[in-house]
Motif scaffolding. Sequence first.
Motif, mmCIF file in Angstrom:
data_model
loop_
_atom_site.group_PDB
_atom_site.id
_atom_site.type_symbol
_atom_site.label_atom_id
_atom_site.label_comp_id
_atom_site.label_asym_id
_atom_site.label_seq_id
_atom_site.Cartn_x
_atom_site.Cartn_y
_atom_site.Cartn_z
ATOM 1 N N ALA A 1 71.610 29.318 1.778
ATOM 2 C CA ALA A 1 71.563 27.971 1.202
ATOM 3 C C ALA A 1 72.833 27.692 0.404
ATOM 4 C CB ALA A 1 70.327 27.823 0.319
ATOM 5 N N LEU A 2 73.288 28.681 -0.361
ATOM 6 C CA LEU A 2 74.517 28.500 -1.138
ATOM 7 C C LEU A 2 75.711 28.279 -0.221
ATOM 8 C CD1 LEU A 2 76.043 28.525 -3.829
ATOM 9 C CD2 LEU A 2 76.181 31.029 -3.625
ATOM 10 N N ALA A 3 75.798 29.055 0.839
ATOM 11 C CA ALA A 3 76.915 28.895 1.778
ATOM 12 C C ALA A 3 76.885 27.509 2.416
ATOM 13 C CB ALA A 3 76.855 29.980 2.849
ATOM 14 N N TYR A 4 75.687 27.020 2.715
ATOM 15 C CA TYR A 4 75.586 25.679 3.305
ATOM 16 C C TYR A 4 76.071 24.617 2.328
ATOM 17 C CZ TYR A 4 73.633 21.609 5.692
ATOM 18 O OH TYR A 4 73.481 20.404 6.313
ATOM 19 N N VAL A 5 75.790 24.802 1.050
ATOM 20 C CA VAL A 5 76.311 23.881 0.030
ATOM 21 C C VAL A 5 77.833 23.863 0.082
ATOM 22 C CG1 VAL A 5 76.468 23.415 -2.441
ATOM 23 C CG2 VAL A 5 74.299 24.196 -1.466
ATOM 24 N N HIS A 6 78.438 25.045 0.156
ATOM 25 C CA HIS A 6 79.902 25.119 0.231
ATOM 26 C C HIS A 6 80.421 24.417 1.492
ATOM 27 C CE1 HIS A 6 80.405 27.502 -3.304
ATOM 28 N NE2 HIS A 6 79.783 28.563 -2.832
ATOM 29 N N LEU A 7 79.726 24.604 2.612
ATOM 30 C CA LEU A 7 80.156 23.938 3.845
ATOM 31 C C LEU A 7 80.125 22.420 3.694
ATOM 32 C CD1 LEU A 7 78.568 25.779 6.917
ATOM 33 C CD2 LEU A 7 80.961 25.696 6.262
ATOM 34 N N GLN A 8 79.040 21.910 3.153
ATOM 35 C CA GLN A 8 78.917 20.466 2.987
ATOM 36 C C GLN A 8 79.951 19.915 2.007
ATOM 37 O OE1 GLN A 8 76.981 19.788 5.851
ATOM 38 N NE2 GLN A 8 76.514 18.047 4.566
ATOM 39 N N ALA A 9 80.378 20.756 1.077
ATOM 40 C CA ALA A 9 81.384 20.346 0.094
ATOM 41 C C ALA A 9 82.806 20.602 0.586
ATOM 42 C CB ALA A 9 81.154 21.081 -1.226
ATOM 43 N N ASP A 10 82.940 21.008 1.865
ATOM 44 C CA ASP A 10 84.243 21.321 2.459
ATOM 45 C C ASP A 10 84.956 22.452 1.731
ATOM 46 O OD1 ASP A 10 84.084 19.396 4.520
ATOM 47 O OD2 ASP A 10 84.734 17.813 3.145
ATOM 48 N N GLU A 11 84.194 23.421 1.286
ATOM 49 C CA GLU A 11 84.735 24.613 0.628
ATOM 50 C C GLU A 11 84.563 25.794 1.581
ATOM 51 O OE1 GLU A 11 83.409 23.013 -3.833
ATOM 52 O OE2 GLU A 11 82.344 24.686 -2.883
ATOM 53 N N ASP A 12 85.352 25.777 2.645
ATOM 54 C CA ASP A 12 85.170 26.748 3.721
ATOM 55 C C ASP A 12 85.438 28.182 3.273
ATOM 56 O OD1 ASP A 12 84.489 24.655 5.316
ATOM 57 O OD2 ASP A 12 86.186 24.811 6.675
ATOM 58 N N ASP A 13 86.423 28.395 2.430
ATOM 59 C CA ASP A 13 86.724 29.756 1.978
ATOM 60 C C ASP A 13 85.546 30.342 1.206
ATOM 61 O OD1 ASP A 13 89.194 29.557 3.155
ATOM 62 O OD2 ASP A 13 90.294 29.229 1.288
ATOM 63 N N ALA A 14 84.965 29.530 0.333
ATOM 64 C CA ALA A 14 83.815 30.000 -0.445
ATOM 65 C C ALA A 14 82.617 30.262 0.470
ATOM 66 C CB ALA A 14 83.450 28.978 -1.519
ATOM 67 N N ALA A 15 82.401 29.368 1.446
ATOM 68 C CA ALA A 15 81.300 29.573 2.392
ATOM 69 C C ALA A 15 81.511 30.847 3.189
ATOM 70 C CB ALA A 15 81.189 28.375 3.331
ATOM 71 N N GLU A 16 82.755 31.061 3.644
ATOM 72 C CA GLU A 16 83.064 32.256 4.434
ATOM 73 C C GLU A 16 82.743 33.525 3.652
ATOM 74 O OE1 GLU A 16 86.823 33.815 7.051
ATOM 75 O OE2 GLU A 16 87.248 33.090 5.028
ATOM 76 N N ALA A 17 83.095 33.568 2.378
ATOM 77 C CA ALA A 17 82.844 34.758 1.563
ATOM 78 C C ALA A 17 81.355 35.051 1.468
ATOM 79 C CB ALA A 17 83.443 34.563 0.172
ATOM 80 N N VAL A 18 80.550 34.015 1.300
ATOM 81 C CA VAL A 18 79.105 34.212 1.192
ATOM 82 C C VAL A 18 78.530 34.684 2.527
ATOM 83 C CG1 VAL A 18 76.893 33.120 0.699
ATOM 84 C CG2 VAL A 18 78.908 32.506 -0.646
ATOM 85 N N TYR A 19 78.949 34.067 3.634
ATOM 86 C CA TYR A 19 78.439 34.477 4.943
ATOM 87 C C TYR A 19 78.814 35.925 5.257
ATOM 88 C CZ TYR A 19 77.078 29.689 6.158
ATOM 89 O OH TYR A 19 76.468 28.454 6.195
ATOM 90 N N LEU A 20 80.013 36.334 4.902
ATOM 91 C CA LEU A 20 80.418 37.728 5.139
ATOM 92 C C LEU A 20 79.565 38.689 4.330
ATOM 93 C CD1 LEU A 20 84.313 37.331 5.255
ATOM 94 C CD2 LEU A 20 82.797 37.924 7.155
ATOM 95 N N ASP A 21 79.220 38.309 3.101
ATOM 96 C CA ASP A 21 78.329 39.136 2.290
ATOM 97 C C ASP A 21 76.953 39.255 2.956
ATOM 98 O OD1 ASP A 21 80.240 39.600 0.384
ATOM 99 O OD2 ASP A 21 79.529 38.050 -1.005
ATOM 100 N N VAL A 22 76.461 38.139 3.498
ATOM 101 C CA VAL A 22 75.164 38.168 4.179
ATOM 102 C C VAL A 22 75.203 39.121 5.366
ATOM 103 C CG1 VAL A 22 73.559 36.815 5.594
ATOM 104 C CG2 VAL A 22 74.449 35.861 3.454
ATOM 105 N N LEU A 23 76.293 39.081 6.139
ATOM 106 C CA LEU A 23 76.382 39.912 7.346
ATOM 107 C C LEU A 23 76.507 41.397 7.019
ATOM 108 C CD1 LEU A 23 78.624 37.760 9.701
ATOM 109 C CD2 LEU A 23 76.159 38.147 9.838
ATOM 110 N N GLU A 24 76.976 41.729 5.833
ATOM 111 C CA GLU A 24 77.015 43.147 5.452
ATOM 112 C C GLU A 24 75.617 43.736 5.390
ATOM 113 O OE1 GLU A 24 79.176 44.020 1.938
ATOM 114 O OE2 GLU A 24 81.094 43.255 2.708
#
Length: 374
Positions: A178-201
């Motif tokens: 949900a947090l990563a999706y917020v970053h995506l909607q806010a056009d904060e791709d770098d922040a979204a990417e960091a969260v998604y990578l943490d999820v995939l770990e």
Amino acid sequence: MGLDCRKAWFAISLTLALWTNASPSSAKAAPPIPADPAAQVHACLARGDRAGALKSLEKASLSRRLSAAQWGLIGDLRFDSGKVDTAYAAWAQAAALAPTDRRWPERIARAAIEEGAWAEAAEATQRLVALNEGNARANDSLGVLSELYALAGDFTRAEQAARALMRRAPSSPEGALALAYVHLQADEDDAAEAVYLDVLEEHPDNEVALNNLGNIEYMRLDFESAQERYASIARGAESTPTARSIALANLAEIYQLRGDYASAESLYGDAIEARPDGPWSYMGLAATLDLLGDYDGALNTMAEGWARDRNALSRINTRFYKQEWSWQRDALIAEIEGQPEAAAALWAQVAEGEIKALRTPAAWHLRALGDSRR
């Protein structure tokens, strides 16, 4: 087009996915609330005369008090007949009479989502969060609330809801998604990417993280990395139908951009087969058919997608690395909506844009629109 996956598409209970294509009254899926004592109302409902039942209930409301369930039924019947604003008013009456009953804010939220009224849906879901406190649905409500606030553009509250979910369920990926999706909607791709990578770990096969990382790579023109993300979902034995459909549609987009229209058309067909009610595949296929010169087919296919996207959620969740592709989509939609002036303006922008492959279809549509206005 880079269609985003959202956490709520994969939740089970209170989810945007279930609400997007369903009437909040559940009138066609379940019997109405059996709370009205008037024989006339019951007789109308028994023979399928919903308009008659609504008329009887509304007449009764003028002379006596109705119960919360009766007001709820009025709201259901109004919404079912297209009277959206007055349906909200009836459900609000029901909620005032039964403030601890979850059904009424649920209906308001579901109706608002179907209409694309994200702020209203968030307000109703905020009430559900409070009502669900302490039960198994509390986390689902928080996840949906975060996404609704994000869709409404209230990123501060969206992040607060996502982080609250992360605190409540630290072992689950849902709060982080949900947090990563917020970053995506806010056009904060770098922040979204960091969260998604943490999820995939912790969850290497998570469909949402894989797909949306692919979208971020797509927007950076790293098509090879994006393709691998999408392909890993498409070939996953346990992929959900929605995730598989979105991944296949995103793969098709990459083949389309490379000029391999035959492969793109085939992949879009697979995406439609995986989730026939999903609008994204039809919209993508329409773009490919347009590039192939099948202009009537493109318009017909876009009409199928548009009919499945009443609240524009698929359009909101679509990311284009070049705006010409969004102009093409919106021009096709304008044509099927009977807005030739708007369509012509968009096609003119496409014709003057950077995407050479779109100039031929743009010229055809401009000629056709010109002929139709003579």
